[in-house]
Design an enzyme around this catalytic site. Structure first.
Site, PDB file in Angstrom:
ATOM      1  N   SER A 176      92.572  20.599  13.052  1.00 46.56           N
ATOM      2  CA  SER A 176      91.707  19.843  13.946  1.00 46.56           C
ATOM      3  C   SER A 176      91.639  20.533  15.308  1.00 46.56           C
ATOM      4  CB  SER A 176      92.208  18.403  14.034  1.00 46.56           C
ATOM      5  OG  SER A 176      91.276  17.585  14.674  1.00 46.56           O
ATOM      6  N   ASP A 273      86.376   9.501  11.724  1.00 49.44           N
ATOM      7  CA  ASP A 273      86.471  10.440  10.605  1.00 49.44           C
ATOM      8  C   ASP A 273      85.097  11.042  10.293  1.00 49.44           C
ATOM      9  OD1 ASP A 273      87.893  11.655   8.294  1.00 49.44           O
ATOM     10  OD2 ASP A 273      86.611  10.343   7.120  1.00 49.44           O
ATOM     11  N   HIS A 307      88.563  14.057   7.526  1.00 47.94           N
ATOM     12  CA  HIS A 307      89.339  14.755   8.548  1.00 47.94           C
ATOM     13  C   HIS A 307      90.829  14.573   8.288  1.00 47.94           C
ATOM     14  CE1 HIS A 307      89.100  16.969  12.267  1.00 47.94           C
ATOM     15  NE2 HIS A 307      90.040  16.204  12.796  1.00 47.94           N
TER      16      HIS A 307
END
Length: 328
Positions: A176, A273, A307
């Site tokens: 991320s 998400d 994610h």
């Protein structure tokens, strides 16, 4: 811990796990390794807390002028470190979120994922929304994560552990926000990292009217900088954005191993998400197209889900890192 789908939804309450960062200067490549224990101060770092009792996982916390509080780092050694060999090093960066820090990958099972692999793994703090950046402004004192990681921590690791302190001895990876940090550092500090990996990390800052830059500014202002920003607001520091933007630094990925992972089906009900991984997927596709046009080999994976960190992909990444770097 699930080693295939490690959910991040609970993390994304106030902080972004997208990307951004700021400028520093030349790369730091220093190192003559010493023992695996009794690490010493140096390179602007003063050890204020440590635990070196575990044969593999070493913990340190530093006082540094680069950060207004004392950041920590976990250094995971290979099982056979006592053999006296030198080892390649992977810098592994956590994502954004209120519960994300240098312990994140230990919680997610990095010890078992790396068992038997001849690789040192360095996992530092990067701030809840630090964006692997020296911010344009801060109202809470210094939060210069880029300085801490590149100018201080990297040479400190080489001085205190038996590493290959060279281009073919280092890799950088992350999830991320940390995946963006990995892409950014690999381009800006070309001579420091021979392999770069991004697990659901954004690769394009300016697409969709600069959504990632806006998110970096908003999240950092709200969580870490008390109204300060990574890239400047209302006006961006355009030179910093360009310097940090992977899609604008494509030539800097020549002769590196490049590994990319993104999800194709984020949860449409979970706004964080859905928005984040949709943006990640689009940005990685743009980046891959530019790598392909430049003739730069890269490995990429688009997988079902949103994610999350995929443990099987991280294990595959570790094997690829070891295959690319100088052998222990």
């Amino acid at each position: 811990m699930s080693q295939s789908n490690i959910s991040r939804r609970q993390v994304l309450k106030t902080a972004g796990a997208a990307t951004a960062a700021a400028a520093l200067g030349g790369a730091g490549v220093i190192g003559s390794a010493t023992a695996a224990h009794a690490a010493r101060d140096g390179f602007g770092l003063r050890i204020v807390e440590h635990d070196e009792r575990d044969p593999r996982m070493k913990y340190y916390r530093f006082a540094t002028d680069a950060i207004g509080w004392n950041p920590g780092v976990n250094v995971l050694l290979p099982d056979d470190y006592s053999s006296g060999r030198r080892y390649p090093v992977l810098y592994l960066f956590h994502g954004g979120g209120l519960d994300q820090d240098f312990i994140t990958f230990d919680r997610w099972g990095i010890r078992s994922l790396s068992a038997g692999k001849r690789l040192i793994i360095v996992m530092p703090d990067g701030g809840h929304t630090g964006w692997y950046s020296n911010p344009v402004s801060s109202n809470v004192g210094p939060r210069d994560w880029e300085t801490f990681h590149i100018a201080q921590l990297l040479p400190w690791v080489d001085a205190n552990f038996r590493t290959y302190a060279e281009y073919d001895g280092r890799a950088v990876s992350g999830f991320s926000m940390g995946g963006f940090g990995a892409l950014k550092y690999a381009a800006k500090y070309y001579g420091d990292f021979a392999s770069v990996s991004s697990h659901s990390g954004p690769a394009s800052l300016r697409r969709d009217a600069g959504l990632v830059v806006h998110w970096a500014n908003i999240s950092s202002a709200a969580v870490d900088l008390a109204g300060g920003t990574v890239y400047g607001a209302p006006l961006w520091d355009e030179a910093r954005v360009s310097a940090d933007n992977p899609v604008q630094r494509v030539p800097s990925y020549h002769h590196k191993r490049v590994f990319l992972v993104a999800g194709t089906s984020p949860d449409p009900v979970n706004w964080a998400d859905y928005v984040q991984e949709t943006q990640v997927l689009a940005g990685q596709r743009e980046f891959r197209a530019r790598l392909g046009a430049a003739g730069i080999p890269h490995e990429w994976h688009e997988l079902p889900g949103g994610h999350v960190l995929r443990g099987d992909m991280l294990r595959r990444d570790l094997d690829g890192v070891i295959a690319r770097l100088r052998k222990a």
